[in-house]
Design a protein around this motif. Structure first.
Motif, PDB file in Angstrom:
ATOM      1  N   ARG A   1      39.421  28.591  45.257  1.00 37.72           N
ATOM      2  CA  ARG A   1      39.794  27.875  44.034  1.00 37.72           C
ATOM      3  C   ARG A   1      39.173  26.484  44.087  1.00 37.72           C
ATOM      4  NH1 ARG A   1      41.118  24.065  46.609  1.00 37.72           N
ATOM      5  NH2 ARG A   1      43.130  23.266  47.258  1.00 37.72           N
TER       6      ARG A   1
ATOM      7  N   LYS B   1      49.843  28.712  44.804  1.00 31.85           N
ATOM      8  CA  LYS B   1      49.909  29.320  43.464  1.00 31.85           C
ATOM      9  C   LYS B   1      48.536  29.790  43.001  1.00 31.85           C
ATOM     10  CE  LYS B   1      49.450  24.997  40.919  1.00 31.85           C
ATOM     11  NZ  LYS B   1      50.046  24.021  40.029  1.00 31.85           N
TER      12      LYS B   1
ATOM     13  N   GLY C   1      34.226  15.310  46.667  1.00 29.06           N
ATOM     14  CA  GLY C   1      33.756  16.143  47.773  1.00 29.06           C
ATOM     15  C   GLY C   1      33.035  15.353  48.847  1.00 29.06           C
TER      16      GLY C   1
ATOM     17  N   TYR D   1      46.630  11.162  41.551  1.00 25.77           N
ATOM     18  CA  TYR D   1      47.173  11.174  42.907  1.00 25.77           C
ATOM     19  C   TYR D   1      47.559   9.764  43.315  1.00 25.77           C
ATOM     20  CZ  TYR D   1      42.428   9.987  44.702  1.00 25.77           C
ATOM     21  OH  TYR D   1      41.211   9.411  44.949  1.00 25.77           O
TER      22      TYR D   1
ATOM     23  N   ARG E   1      34.553  21.520  47.244  1.00 26.49           N
ATOM     24  CA  ARG E   1      35.926  21.883  47.598  1.00 26.49           C
ATOM     25  C   ARG E   1      36.177  23.387  47.449  1.00 26.49           C
ATOM     26  NH1 ARG E   1      39.820  17.815  47.877  1.00 26.49           N
ATOM     27  NH2 ARG E   1      41.189  19.543  48.446  1.00 26.49           N
TER      28      ARG E   1
ATOM     29  N   GLY F   1      40.277   5.586  47.927  1.00 26.00           N
ATOM     30  CA  GLY F   1      40.823   6.798  47.304  1.00 26.00           C
ATOM     31  C   GLY F   1      40.559   8.040  48.141  1.00 26.00           C
ATOM     32  N   GLU F   2      39.950   7.870  49.325  1.00 29.69           N
ATOM     33  CA  GLU F   2      39.702   9.032  50.193  1.00 29.69           C
ATOM     34  C   GLU F   2      41.042   9.654  50.579  1.00 29.69           C
ATOM     35  OE1 GLU F   2      37.914   8.044  53.960  1.00 29.69           O
ATOM     36  OE2 GLU F   2      37.788  10.147  54.591  1.00 29.69           O
TER      37      GLU F   2
ATOM     38  N   PHE G   1      55.546  28.443  44.461  1.00 34.95           N
ATOM     39  CA  PHE G   1      56.874  28.127  45.010  1.00 34.95           C
ATOM     40  C   PHE G   1      57.798  27.966  43.802  1.00 34.95           C
ATOM     41  CE2 PHE G   1      60.013  24.893  46.022  1.00 34.95           C
ATOM     42  CZ  PHE G   1      60.390  25.138  47.323  1.00 34.95           C
TER      43      PHE G   1
ATOM     44  N   GLY H   1      51.651  20.664  48.719  1.00 36.77           N
ATOM     45  CA  GLY H   1      51.265  21.107  47.372  1.00 36.77           C
ATOM     46  C   GLY H   1      50.576  20.043  46.536  1.00 36.77           C
ATOM     47  N   GLY H   2      50.025  19.012  47.183  1.00 37.27           N
ATOM     48  CA  GLY H   2      49.290  17.995  46.435  1.00 37.27           C
ATOM     49  C   GLY H   2      50.228  17.042  45.705  1.00 37.27           C
TER      50      GLY H   2
ATOM     51  N   ALA I   1      44.917  13.660  54.582  1.00 36.97           N
ATOM     52  CA  ALA I   1      45.538  14.993  54.486  1.00 36.97           C
ATOM     53  C   ALA I   1      45.415  15.718  55.828  1.00 36.97           C
ATOM     54  CB  ALA I   1      44.879  15.803  53.371  1.00 36.97           C
TER      55      ALA I   1
ATOM     56  N   ILE J   1      53.087  16.546  53.771  1.00 42.54           N
ATOM     57  CA  ILE J   1      51.795  16.127  54.324  1.00 42.54           C
ATOM     58  C   ILE J   1      50.781  15.959  53.178  1.00 42.54           C
ATOM     59  CG2 ILE J   1      52.139  17.153  56.602  1.00 42.54           C
ATOM     60  CD1 ILE J   1      50.583  19.590  55.764  1.00 42.54           C
TER      61      ILE J   1
HETATM   62  C1  LIG Z   1      38.682  13.160  40.877  1.00 42.32           C
HETATM   63  C2  LIG Z   1      39.061  13.056  42.341  1.00 42.32           C
HETATM   64  C3  LIG Z   1      38.065  12.811  43.282  1.00 42.32           C
HETATM   65  C4  LIG Z   1      38.399  12.732  44.656  1.00 42.32           C
HETATM   66  N1  LIG Z   1      37.392  12.560  45.556  1.00 42.32           N
HETATM   67  C5  LIG Z   1      37.685  12.545  46.873  1.00 42.32           C
HETATM   68  C6  LIG Z   1      36.635  12.482  47.845  1.00 42.32           C
HETATM   69  O1  LIG Z   1      35.441  12.476  47.519  1.00 42.32           O
HETATM   70  N2  LIG Z   1      36.978  12.463  49.164  1.00 42.32           N
HETATM   71  C7  LIG Z   1      38.278  12.491  49.566  1.00 42.32           C
HETATM   72  O2  LIG Z   1      38.545  12.425  50.787  1.00 42.32           O
HETATM   73  N3  LIG Z   1      39.299  12.573  48.676  1.00 42.32           N
HETATM   74  C8  LIG Z   1      39.028  12.636  47.346  1.00 42.32           C
HETATM   75  N4  LIG Z   1      40.045  12.796  46.436  1.00 42.32           N
HETATM   76  C9  LIG Z   1      41.410  12.986  46.935  1.00 42.32           C
HETATM   77  C10 LIG Z   1      41.563  14.394  47.504  1.00 42.32           C
HETATM   78  O3  LIG Z   1      41.094  15.346  46.562  1.00 42.32           O
HETATM   79  C11 LIG Z   1      43.019  14.703  47.858  1.00 42.32           C
HETATM   80  O4  LIG Z   1      43.565  13.599  48.566  1.00 42.32           O
HETATM   81  C12 LIG Z   1      43.129  15.969  48.714  1.00 42.32           C
HETATM   82  O5  LIG Z   1      42.757  17.097  47.962  1.00 42.32           O
HETATM   83  C13 LIG Z   1      44.552  16.141  49.251  1.00 42.32           C
HETATM   84  O6  LIG Z   1      44.663  17.390  49.898  1.00 42.32           O
HETATM   85  P1  LIG Z   1      46.052  18.179  49.901  1.00 42.32           P
HETATM   86  O7  LIG Z   1      45.826  19.369  50.759  1.00 42.32           O
HETATM   87  O8  LIG Z   1      47.148  17.247  50.209  1.00 42.32           O
HETATM   88  O9  LIG Z   1      46.307  18.632  48.382  1.00 42.32           O
HETATM   89  P2  LIG Z   1      45.443  19.574  47.425  1.00 42.32           P
HETATM   90  O10 LIG Z   1      44.045  19.613  47.855  1.00 42.32           O
HETATM   91  O11 LIG Z   1      45.754  19.085  46.038  1.00 42.32           O
HETATM   92  O12 LIG Z   1      46.055  21.019  47.624  1.00 42.32           O
HETATM   93  C14 LIG Z   1      47.325  21.334  47.126  1.00 42.32           C
HETATM   94  C15 LIG Z   1      47.464  22.838  46.980  1.00 42.32           C
HETATM   95  O13 LIG Z   1      48.826  23.108  46.614  1.00 42.32           O
HETATM   96  C16 LIG Z   1      48.844  24.163  45.666  1.00 42.32           C
HETATM   97  N5  LIG Z   1      50.100  24.089  44.898  1.00 42.32           N
HETATM   98  C17 LIG Z   1      50.452  23.132  43.999  1.00 42.32           C
HETATM   99  N6  LIG Z   1      51.646  23.443  43.450  1.00 42.32           N
HETATM  100  C18 LIG Z   1      52.061  24.598  44.018  1.00 42.32           C
HETATM  101  C19 LIG Z   1      53.203  25.422  43.853  1.00 42.32           C
HETATM  102  N7  LIG Z   1      54.162  25.133  42.956  1.00 42.32           N
HETATM  103  N8  LIG Z   1      53.306  26.544  44.600  1.00 42.32           N
HETATM  104  C20 LIG Z   1      52.325  26.872  45.488  1.00 42.32           C
HETATM  105  N9  LIG Z   1      51.213  26.141  45.657  1.00 42.32           N
HETATM  106  C21 LIG Z   1      51.067  25.014  44.945  1.00 42.32           C
HETATM  107  C22 LIG Z   1      47.599  23.922  44.829  1.00 42.32           C
HETATM  108  O14 LIG Z   1      47.163  25.110  44.189  1.00 42.32           O
HETATM  109  C23 LIG Z   1      46.597  23.420  45.871  1.00 42.32           C
HETATM  110  O15 LIG Z   1      45.798  24.464  46.385  1.00 42.32           O
HETATM  111  C24 LIG Z   1      39.742  12.877  45.067  1.00 42.32           C
HETATM  112  C25 LIG Z   1      40.745  13.108  44.113  1.00 42.32           C
HETATM  113  C26 LIG Z   1      40.411  13.200  42.764  1.00 42.32           C
HETATM  114  C27 LIG Z   1      41.497  13.467  41.746  1.00 42.32           C
END
Ligand SMILES: Cc1cc2nc3c(=O)[nH]c(=O)nc-3n(C[C@H](O)[C@H](O)[C@H](O)COP(=O)(O)OP(=O)(O)OC[C@H]3O[C@@H](n4cnc5c(N)ncnc54)[C@H](O)[C@@H]3O)c2cc1C
Length: 372
Positions: A39, A34, A45, A252, A98, A282-283, A119, A144-145, A288, A270
């Motif tokens: 982004r 989205k 990080g 999360y 990021r 919290g990593e 989506f 999608g997180g 991922a 995933i």
């Molecule tokens: C404050 C904070 C600090 C953190 N620090 C760390 C750290 O230092 N190291 C670490 O390893 N982890 C850290 N994490 C955890 C880490 O950020 C996540 O576990 C990681 O980003 C997961 O990756 P992902 O690809 O599953 O999801 P995301 O990175 O969240 O990516 C999901 C993607 O899905 C997209 N999306 C969502 N909804 C839709 C939709 N409806 N349609 C289409 N696209 C959509 C979003 O735009 C996004 O780009 C931290 C989390 C937070 C909140």
């Protein structure tokens, strides 16, 4: 109508890694997100070397154009308590931004990208899905997180009953004056645990960027706690007095803190969509990336049959790697455990060997190679 072997919803580290692996296995892949990339994503990080290896990241080439801060030490303790510094002879982690890493991984994945495309709808037609009335595919991968719409479609109760980690964070580039007054050393991030041991605050310098945040179970006085943390950092002269104060929040799931079923007929989750972040640190980037590679391997072995039974090996791989997903939030630290925890967190041996080596750096857990 457009067709592909796999549609990945979400282009974060989970989605881009899965796309990269599947493309190299010969799948046609569309990644829909989205957001328009580059982004940003709320995140400290911090990535461990296992992530670099699984992604086959050429650190020298990457560092030429992006922030890649080597980490060789940590300063840790309790919020409002003493500090312990732990040094390593080698680089034990890296700091990334990021906004840069996610875009880099997505662009190199080789997938067709549909960015700025959320989506919105999914319909079953025989053995295929039709997404947004525009893309036909036998397989949808939810990446999608935390609030992944594919997870919602598969029955996850997003937000409502899940005991998520809530976090607030800020990342900004320092002005020359701020940089001159900042005493944080990029090689030494600082981590301070909350008094109730249900989370921790961090301050992390990456080149000229400063990242400050706090994440914890429940959102109990989160804004107050982070304000107090920043005041302490300012009072000790570690960070500039005039940092911006627009902190952003996100949530999360930690692995084992909620139960998301990661497979269904023709669908698989995933990364954060499956709730996989490591419970102690919290990593979430490493789980991922690793879940994405395990998913790709399972899909290669499935030879085009994406029925529930054929996807079961993915669940077995997740369990072998991260343990069984049971809900384990009941345990609340009592005051005795908090007192002992507080003492241990200022003990040098415990800090190095348990908190850092075991909980944060996962020394002893072998790297998951890219199965390509
Ligand atoms: C404050 C904070 C600090 C953190 N620090 C760390 C750290 O230092 N190291 C670490 O390893 N982890 C850290 N994490 C955890 C880490 O950020 C996540 O576990 C990681 O980003 C997961 O990756 P992902 O690809 O599953 O999801 P995301 O990175 O969240 O990516 C999901 C993607 O899905 C997209 N999306 C969502 N909804 C839709 C939709 N409806 N349609 C289409 N696209 C959509 C979003 O735009 C996004 O780009 C931290 C989390 C937070 C909140």
């Amino acid at each position: 109508m457009e067709s592909c072997d796999a549609l990945i919803v979400g282009g974060g580290p989970a989605g881009s890694t899965c796309a990269w692996a599947l493309r190299r296995m010969g799948f046609t892949v569309v990644v829909m997100d989205k957001a328009v990339f580059p982004r940003d994503k709320l995140c400290a990080g911090w990535i461990t070397p296992a992530v670099v290896q699984s992604l086959q990241l050429d650190t020298e080439a990457y560092a030429r154009e992006h922030v890649l801060q080597p980490i060789c030490a940590f300063r840790t303790g309790m919020l409002g308590g003493g500090e312990v510094e732990t040094r390593y002879a080698e680089t034990v982690s890296y700091g990334i931004r990021r906004i840069e890493l996610d875009n880099y991984l997505l662009q190199r994945s080789g997938a067709s990208l549909r960015l700025g495309a959320a989506f919105k709808s999914v319909e079953r037609q025989g053995d295929h899905w039709v997404v947004n009335g525009a893309i036909r595919t036998p397989l949808i991968i939810g990446a999608g997180g935390h609030f992944c719409p594919v997870a919602r479609h598969m029955g996850a109760q997003l937000g409502a009953s899940e005991p998520a980690i809530t976090a607030q964070e800020i990342e900004f580039e320092m002005t020359p004056a701020q940089s001159a007054s900042c005493r944080m050393d990029g090689k030494t991030p600082e981590l301070y645990f909350c008094q109730d041991l249900k989370g921790y605050a961090w301050c992390f310098r990456k080149n000229n960027y400063l990242n400050i945040g706090l994440g914890r179970e429940g959102n109990h006085r989160l804004s107050d706690q982070i304000r107090h943390f920043c005041d302490t950092l300012k009072a000790s002269g570690k960070i500039p007095q005039d940092i911006p104060n627009h902190f952003h929040g996100h949530a999360y799931l930690l692995h084992g803190h909620g139960v998301r079923v990661p497979i269904a007929d023709g669908m698989l989750l995933i990364g954060d969509a499956a709730g996989l972040a490591y419970p102690q640190s919290g990593e979430g980037i490493r789980p991922a990336v690793e879940s994405a590679l395990m998913a790709a391997e399972t899909l290669r072995e499935a030879h085009g049959n994406y029925r529930l039974a054929t996807l079961q090996p993915y669940v077995a791989r997740l369990q072998a790697r991260f343990g069984e997903s049971r809900r384990t939030t009941g345990a609340r630290p009592n005051s005795l455990r908090q007192t002992i925890g507080g003492l241990l967190l200022t003990n040098r041996w415990f800090t190095r060997h348990v908190v850092l080596d075991r909980w944060f750096l996962h020394h002893g857990q072998e790297t998951l190679p890219a199965v390509l």
